[in-house]
Design a protein around this motif. Structure first.
Motif, PDB file in Angstrom:
ATOM      1  N   GLU A   1       0.816  -1.208   0.000  1.00  0.00           N
ATOM      2  CA  GLU A   1       0.000   0.000   0.000  1.00  0.00           C
ATOM      3  C   GLU A   1       0.859   1.271   0.000  1.00  0.00           C
ATOM      4  O   GLU A   1       2.036   1.246   0.352  1.00  0.00           O
ATOM      5  N   PHE A   2       0.235   2.366  -0.429  1.00  0.00           N
ATOM      6  CA  PHE A   2       0.843   3.681  -0.264  1.00  0.00           C
ATOM      7  C   PHE A   2       0.920   3.907   1.236  1.00  0.00           C
ATOM      8  O   PHE A   2      -0.096   3.940   1.924  1.00  0.00           O
ATOM      9  N   ASP A   3       2.113   4.010   1.764  1.00  0.00           N
ATOM     10  CA  ASP A   3       2.343   4.278   3.183  1.00  0.00           C
ATOM     11  C   ASP A   3       3.316   5.447   3.243  1.00  0.00           C
ATOM     12  O   ASP A   3       4.467   5.325   2.825  1.00  0.00           O
ATOM     13  N   ARG A   4       2.836   6.590   3.712  1.00  0.00           N
ATOM     14  CA  ARG A   4       3.626   7.818   3.709  1.00  0.00           C
ATOM     15  C   ARG A   4       4.998   7.628   4.349  1.00  0.00           C
ATOM     16  O   ARG A   4       6.022   7.990   3.772  1.00  0.00           O
ATOM     17  N   HIS A   5       5.030   7.045   5.540  1.00  0.00           N
ATOM     18  CA  HIS A   5       6.315   6.888   6.247  1.00  0.00           C
ATOM     19  C   HIS A   5       7.251   5.942   5.509  1.00  0.00           C
ATOM     20  O   HIS A   5       8.455   6.192   5.406  1.00  0.00           O
ATOM     21  N   ALA A   6       6.707   4.847   4.984  1.00  0.00           N
ATOM     22  CA  ALA A   6       7.539   3.885   4.250  1.00  0.00           C
ATOM     23  C   ALA A   6       8.081   4.509   2.962  1.00  0.00           C
ATOM     24  O   ALA A   6       9.251   4.302   2.609  1.00  0.00           O
ATOM     25  N   LEU A   7       7.254   5.277   2.267  1.00  0.00           N
ATOM     26  CA  LEU A   7       7.714   5.951   1.043  1.00  0.00           C
ATOM     27  C   LEU A   7       8.840   6.936   1.359  1.00  0.00           C
ATOM     28  O   LEU A   7       9.859   6.973   0.658  1.00  0.00           O
ATOM     29  N   LEU A   8       8.645   7.717   2.392  1.00  0.00           N
ATOM     30  CA  LEU A   8       9.662   8.698   2.754  1.00  0.00           C
ATOM     31  C   LEU A   8      10.931   8.038   3.267  1.00  0.00           C
ATOM     32  O   LEU A   8      12.002   8.655   3.254  1.00  0.00           O
ATOM     33  N   ALA A   9      10.830   6.768   3.679  1.00  0.00           N
ATOM     34  CA  ALA A   9      12.007   6.004   4.107  1.00  0.00           C
ATOM     35  C   ALA A   9      12.675   5.288   2.935  1.00  0.00           C
ATOM     36  O   ALA A   9      13.635   4.548   3.135  1.00  0.00           O
ATOM     37  N   GLY A  10      12.160   5.493   1.710  1.00  0.00           N
ATOM     38  CA  GLY A  10      12.815   4.939   0.535  1.00  0.00           C
ATOM     39  C   GLY A  10      12.154   3.737  -0.111  1.00  0.00           C
ATOM     40  O   GLY A  10      12.722   3.162  -1.035  1.00  0.00           O
ATOM     41  N   GLN A  11      10.977   3.340   0.319  1.00  0.00           N
ATOM     42  CA  GLN A  11      10.289   2.199  -0.284  1.00  0.00           C
ATOM     43  C   GLN A  11       9.492   2.682  -1.503  1.00  0.00           C
ATOM     44  O   GLN A  11       8.268   2.715  -1.515  1.00  0.00           O
ATOM     45  N   TRP A  12      10.214   3.013  -2.578  1.00  0.00           N
ATOM     46  CA  TRP A  12       9.655   3.665  -3.758  1.00  0.00           C
ATOM     47  C   TRP A  12       8.694   2.802  -4.557  1.00  0.00           C
ATOM     48  O   TRP A  12       7.880   3.331  -5.314  1.00  0.00           O
ATOM     49  N   TRP A  13       8.767   1.477  -4.430  1.00  0.00           N
ATOM     50  CA  TRP A  13       7.844   0.619  -5.173  1.00  0.00           C
ATOM     51  C   TRP A  13       6.404   0.932  -4.832  1.00  0.00           C
ATOM     52  O   TRP A  13       5.503   0.730  -5.632  1.00  0.00           O
ATOM     53  N   ARG A  14       6.189   1.479  -3.659  1.00  0.00           N
ATOM     54  CA  ARG A  14       4.832   1.797  -3.220  1.00  0.00           C
ATOM     55  C   ARG A  14       4.189   2.889  -4.072  1.00  0.00           C
ATOM     56  O   ARG A  14       2.964   3.037  -4.062  1.00  0.00           O
ATOM     57  N   LEU A  15       4.990   3.646  -4.821  1.00  0.00           N
ATOM     58  CA  LEU A  15       4.436   4.653  -5.730  1.00  0.00           C
ATOM     59  C   LEU A  15       3.541   3.985  -6.774  1.00  0.00           C
ATOM     60  O   LEU A  15       2.588   4.587  -7.263  1.00  0.00           O
ATOM     61  N   TRP A  16       3.848   2.749  -7.133  1.00  0.00           N
ATOM     62  CA  TRP A  16       3.065   1.987  -8.105  1.00  0.00           C
ATOM     63  C   TRP A  16       2.123   0.997  -7.432  1.00  0.00           C
ATOM     64  O   TRP A  16       0.963   0.902  -7.812  1.00  0.00           O
ATOM     65  N   THR A  17       2.639   0.263  -6.454  1.00  0.00           N
ATOM     66  CA  THR A  17       1.863  -0.860  -5.918  1.00  0.00           C
ATOM     67  C   THR A  17       0.676  -0.435  -5.064  1.00  0.00           C
ATOM     68  O   THR A  17      -0.271  -1.217  -4.915  1.00  0.00           O
ATOM     69  N   GLY A  18       0.687   0.771  -4.537  1.00  0.00           N
ATOM     70  CA  GLY A  18      -0.460   1.248  -3.758  1.00  0.00           C
ATOM     71  C   GLY A  18      -1.744   1.274  -4.570  1.00  0.00           C
ATOM     72  O   GLY A  18      -2.845   1.215  -4.015  1.00  0.00           O
ATOM     73  N   HIS A  19      -1.605   1.333  -5.900  1.00  0.00           N
ATOM     74  CA  HIS A  19      -2.769   1.355  -6.783  1.00  0.00           C
ATOM     75  C   HIS A  19      -3.256  -0.053  -7.120  1.00  0.00           C
ATOM     76  O   HIS A  19      -4.302  -0.207  -7.748  1.00  0.00           O
ATOM     77  N   LEU A  20      -2.499  -1.053  -6.721  1.00  0.00           N
ATOM     78  CA  LEU A  20      -2.854  -2.443  -7.039  1.00  0.00           C
ATOM     79  C   LEU A  20      -3.589  -3.142  -5.903  1.00  0.00           C
ATOM     80  O   LEU A  20      -4.294  -4.124  -6.144  1.00  0.00           O
ATOM     81  N   VAL A  21      -3.403  -2.691  -4.677  1.00  0.00           N
ATOM     82  CA  VAL A  21      -4.040  -3.336  -3.530  1.00  0.00           C
ATOM     83  C   VAL A  21      -5.281  -2.546  -3.118  1.00  0.00           C
ATOM     84  O   VAL A  21      -5.374  -1.350  -3.363  1.00  0.00           O
ATOM     85  N   HIS A  22      -6.236  -3.240  -2.520  1.00  0.00           N
ATOM     86  CA  HIS A  22      -7.517  -2.639  -2.165  1.00  0.00           C
ATOM     87  C   HIS A  22      -7.915  -3.050  -0.751  1.00  0.00           C
ATOM     88  O   HIS A  22      -7.341  -3.969  -0.174  1.00  0.00           O
ATOM     89  N   TYR A  23      -8.926  -2.371  -0.218  1.00  0.00           N
ATOM     90  CA  TYR A  23      -9.395  -2.671   1.131  1.00  0.00           C
ATOM     91  C   TYR A  23     -10.338  -3.861   1.167  1.00  0.00           C
ATOM     92  O   TYR A  23     -10.370  -4.594   2.153  1.00  0.00           O
ATOM     93  N   THR A  24     -11.124  -4.046   0.113  1.00  0.00           N
ATOM     94  CA  THR A  24     -12.079  -5.164   0.075  1.00  0.00           C
ATOM     95  C   THR A  24     -12.130  -5.718  -1.358  1.00  0.00           C
ATOM     96  O   THR A  24     -11.780  -5.007  -2.306  1.00  0.00           O
ATOM     97  N   PRO A  25     -12.584  -6.945  -1.528  1.00  0.00           N
ATOM     98  CA  PRO A  25     -12.760  -7.474  -2.887  1.00  0.00           C
ATOM     99  C   PRO A  25     -13.741  -6.633  -3.719  1.00  0.00           C
ATOM    100  O   PRO A  25     -13.541  -6.431  -4.908  1.00  0.00           O
TER     101      PRO A  25
END
Length: 173
Positions: free
Chosen positions: A6-30
């Motif tokens: 997921e897009f996680d502000r703290h993780a992104l700012l810590a360098g987990q750049w893949w989340r820029l793309w993958t946050g759009h692939l995961v969802h809260y419910t089916p």
């Protein structure tokens, strides 16, 4: 797995750049995933196949998706400082809906253009209602999830940019 992607502000700012793309692939419910998938698929088909003159091919669509996802995510970092996490493809869906409208516009009949303008106004009104907090009950998201209307607005902007940047096709009369 969702928490890792997921897009996680703290993780992104810590360098987990893949989340820029993958946050759009995961969802809260089916259900959330199904709705986003249906809109993305329908809009993508219009962009690539059903426009009067194909405005964007598969490669350009893939490029728009590849660049649009981080555009939306970086935009969220900048304009939504209170958003700590985000999941969903609705920003991408908004981008593709704008691109589809642009693809249909050039040779559309007057009545179709009126419908496209009405749909554009409805999309902007929906984003405005989300910003005002007036539509949470309609989203069917978990009660503790706040709709990230900024992602939808950034998707509209990304769609307008992607469509404007397309390579115009040469018209031979």
């Amino acid at each position: 797995m969702n928490e890792l992607l997921e897009f996680d502000r703290h993780a992104l700012l810590a360098g987990q750049w893949w989340r820029l793309w993958t946050g759009h692939l995961v969802h809260y419910t089916p259900q959330h995933a199904l709705i986003d998938f249906a809109v993305v698929l329908a809009a993508a088909v219009i962009v690539v196949q059903l426009s009067a003159t194909p405005a964007i091919g598969m490669r350009r669509l893939a490029l728009a998706l590849f660049l649009g996802a981080p555009f939306i995510s970086v935009g969220m970092l900048l304009i939504a400082p209170g958003c700590m996490s985000y999941r969903g493809a609705s920003g991408i869906a908004a981008m593709l809906v704008v691109m589809a409208g642009g693809a249909l516009w050039p040779r559309a009949a007057r009545s179709v253009r009126a419908a496209l303008l009405l749909m554009a106004a409805t999309l902007l009104a929906k984003i405005g209602a989300e910003a005002a907090g007036a539509v949470h009950g309609l989203s069917q998201l978990p009660a503790d999830v706040v709709i990230a209307w900024q992602a939808h607005l950034l998707g509209v902007v990304a769609g307008a940019i992607a469509f404007a940047a397309r390579k115009p096709r040469l018209q031979l009369d």
